[in-house]
Design a protein around this motif. Sequence first.
Motif, PDB file in Angstrom:
ATOM      1  N   GLN A 173       0.638  39.615  13.363  1.00 53.37           N
ATOM      2  CA  GLN A 173       0.768  38.519  12.410  1.00 53.37           C
ATOM      3  C   GLN A 173       2.041  38.735  11.617  1.00 53.37           C
ATOM      4  OE1 GLN A 173      -1.539  36.298  10.571  1.00 53.37           O
ATOM      5  NE2 GLN A 173      -2.016  36.114  12.736  1.00 53.37           N
ATOM      6  N   LYS A 184      -1.177  31.082  15.540  1.00 56.03           N
ATOM      7  CA  LYS A 184      -1.881  32.257  15.031  1.00 56.03           C
ATOM      8  C   LYS A 184      -0.967  33.256  14.351  1.00 56.03           C
ATOM      9  CE  LYS A 184      -5.413  32.605  18.683  1.00 56.03           C
ATOM     10  NZ  LYS A 184      -4.894  31.673  19.687  1.00 56.03           N
ATOM     11  N   LEU A 197      -5.782  30.928   7.570  1.00 58.60           N
ATOM     12  CA  LEU A 197      -5.422  32.333   7.787  1.00 58.60           C
ATOM     13  C   LEU A 197      -4.325  32.733   6.805  1.00 58.60           C
ATOM     14  CD1 LEU A 197      -5.302  35.011   9.329  1.00 58.60           C
ATOM     15  CD2 LEU A 197      -3.947  33.890  11.065  1.00 58.60           C
ATOM     16  N   ASN A 206      -5.484  32.893   3.186  1.00 63.40           N
ATOM     17  CA  ASN A 206      -6.264  34.101   2.912  1.00 63.40           C
ATOM     18  C   ASN A 206      -5.382  35.274   2.502  1.00 63.40           C
ATOM     19  OD1 ASN A 206      -8.522  36.362   3.846  1.00 63.40           O
ATOM     20  ND2 ASN A 206      -9.392  34.362   3.415  1.00 63.40           N
ATOM     21  N   ILE A 219      -8.971  40.235  13.635  1.00 66.00           N
ATOM     22  CA  ILE A 219      -8.536  39.767  12.312  1.00 66.00           C
ATOM     23  C   ILE A 219      -9.673  39.765  11.306  1.00 66.00           C
ATOM     24  CG2 ILE A 219      -8.892  37.249  12.488  1.00 66.00           C
ATOM     25  CD1 ILE A 219      -5.539  38.557  11.524  1.00 66.00           C
ATOM     26  N   ILE A 278     -10.090  39.612   6.693  1.00 69.85           N
ATOM     27  CA  ILE A 278     -10.326  38.322   6.046  1.00 69.85           C
ATOM     28  C   ILE A 278     -11.252  38.475   4.843  1.00 69.85           C
ATOM     29  CG2 ILE A 278     -11.315  36.005   6.360  1.00 69.85           C
ATOM     30  CD1 ILE A 278      -8.716  36.369   7.842  1.00 69.85           C
ATOM     31  N   LEU A 301     -10.420  29.056  10.492  1.00 74.05           N
ATOM     32  CA  LEU A 301      -9.285  29.937  10.232  1.00 74.05           C
ATOM     33  C   LEU A 301      -7.964  29.364  10.730  1.00 74.05           C
ATOM     34  CD1 LEU A 301      -8.920  32.917   9.113  1.00 74.05           C
ATOM     35  CD2 LEU A 301      -8.844  33.622  11.489  1.00 74.05           C
ATOM     36  N   LEU A 302      -8.018  28.714  11.888  1.00 75.68           N
ATOM     37  CA  LEU A 302      -6.776  28.377  12.590  1.00 75.68           C
ATOM     38  C   LEU A 302      -6.527  26.891  12.808  1.00 75.68           C
ATOM     39  CD1 LEU A 302      -6.982  31.116  15.375  1.00 75.68           C
ATOM     40  CD2 LEU A 302      -5.619  31.201  13.300  1.00 75.68           C
TER      41      LEU A 302
END
Lengths: 355, 122
Positions: free
Chosen positions: A157, A183, B4, B7, B44, B48, B87-88
């Motif tokens: 990420q 992503k 995401l 967060n 992930i 989170i 999330l995405l």
Amino acid sequence: MNTLFRTTESPFLQYLNQPSTSDRRRRISSLPVRIGLGRSTRTGLAKTTTRMMASSSSAATETVGREVLKKGIADFYDESSGIWEDIWGDHMHHGFYNPDVQASISDHRSAQIRMIEESLSFAGVPEDSLKKPKSIVDVGCGIGGSSRYLARKYGAQCQGITLSPVQAQRAQALAAAQGLADKQVSFQVADALQQPFPDGQFDLVWSMESGEHMPDKKKFVSELARVAAPGATIIMVTWCHRDLSPSEDSLKPEEEKLLNKICDAYYLPAWCSAADYVKLLQSLSLQDIKAADWSQYVAPFWPAVIRSALTWKGLTSLLRSGWKTMKGALAMPLMIEGYQKDLIKFAIITCRKPK
Amino acid sequence: MRLLTHNMLSCNIKGVTNGFPLRLEVEKFVEKEVDFSAEFLRNIFPKIEWKALVDAARSMGYAELPDEADSSMLDSDDFLKKFHHALLELHLEEGALICPETGRRFPVNKGIPNMLLHEDEV
């Protein structure tokens, strides 16, 4: 990120022939942030600011100076990013070259990639699947070249921050086009001196040629350390001035003068040395601190940028660009002069946050 | 801006101790289809902040996430699909992020948050 190249008109060519023009900018020595606010600045911001500075307290003066600097940086990159990308692509940093090699224009892209790889290698960033970085921050991300490269390399990420809204948009668009936006990478407009992240978020903290723009080096480095997770690697690649010798308190006046001219064109506040960065890292109890002078490996870069500016495409782009970009181009020979005089150093400084 | 990213963002105005999570002010959001990867989600998940995700998703009109989650739920396909979606696939295009402590608005334009602070907030 740095440079831009510009102008066909005679002023540019004259400038090439007479490298040391007089410094028309009044050096505002009372400010910690040394930036020129001369008449050539387009916005009324500069004039207003100069008046305000004359009457304010020094703390307020510094704040105003910072805001002017941040806006200057944002506007500079808003204006010139597209043109850079058009000719040089999405990496807005120096290439890493074998010394004494005359690089052709096609070598530069791979040299820029090599710069990233050499930096990771110097810092000893692990590559195995357990220890490799999973979350990365790109501080001063430009249009996201490093972010996308690192995200892809590690399958990680990556968050990128930049002062320039235009760059953030472009970075996002490029990420989407490359299938990374879903992503892996995202970009925010934010200030490296106030990173919008909680503590300890990132395994790899990356600052590729953005340190030059930071008015408060201590705050900059503190923020890098704050957002680094325990055990994370911090990598800074940045322009510095030469280390001072033990008997020196400051650079020589003519050296300061040259740097001030460059500061003015590229919206850089005061310079520091690699040794200054090392001291800051030590004061934050960071470990495995390493620094190196890579000036010899980037020597072909500025001449190459100037050559690209003097092509038909370069010149026409320059003519269509704004004044800030043109000023940046005019300053390129000054960078070469700085390197030749061993005044400007291209430095890498890396360390690790304790576990 | 997908959740995401949300967060991972916090408000760092000087003196603020509770700058996370930022509340969402939604003017325009879109749903984008994203390739599903269970492995990605499992990797992930530990990073989170779950409650922040649940609340943010709710402010975008998605209330399917359980209030609490633990890693055993990662074996459930149904859970993973909902996690993936929240999330995405939910993107805030226009709106703002609000600091929970000061109420300060950070605008989001064309999906990009502007987290720059004003002079007096530093």
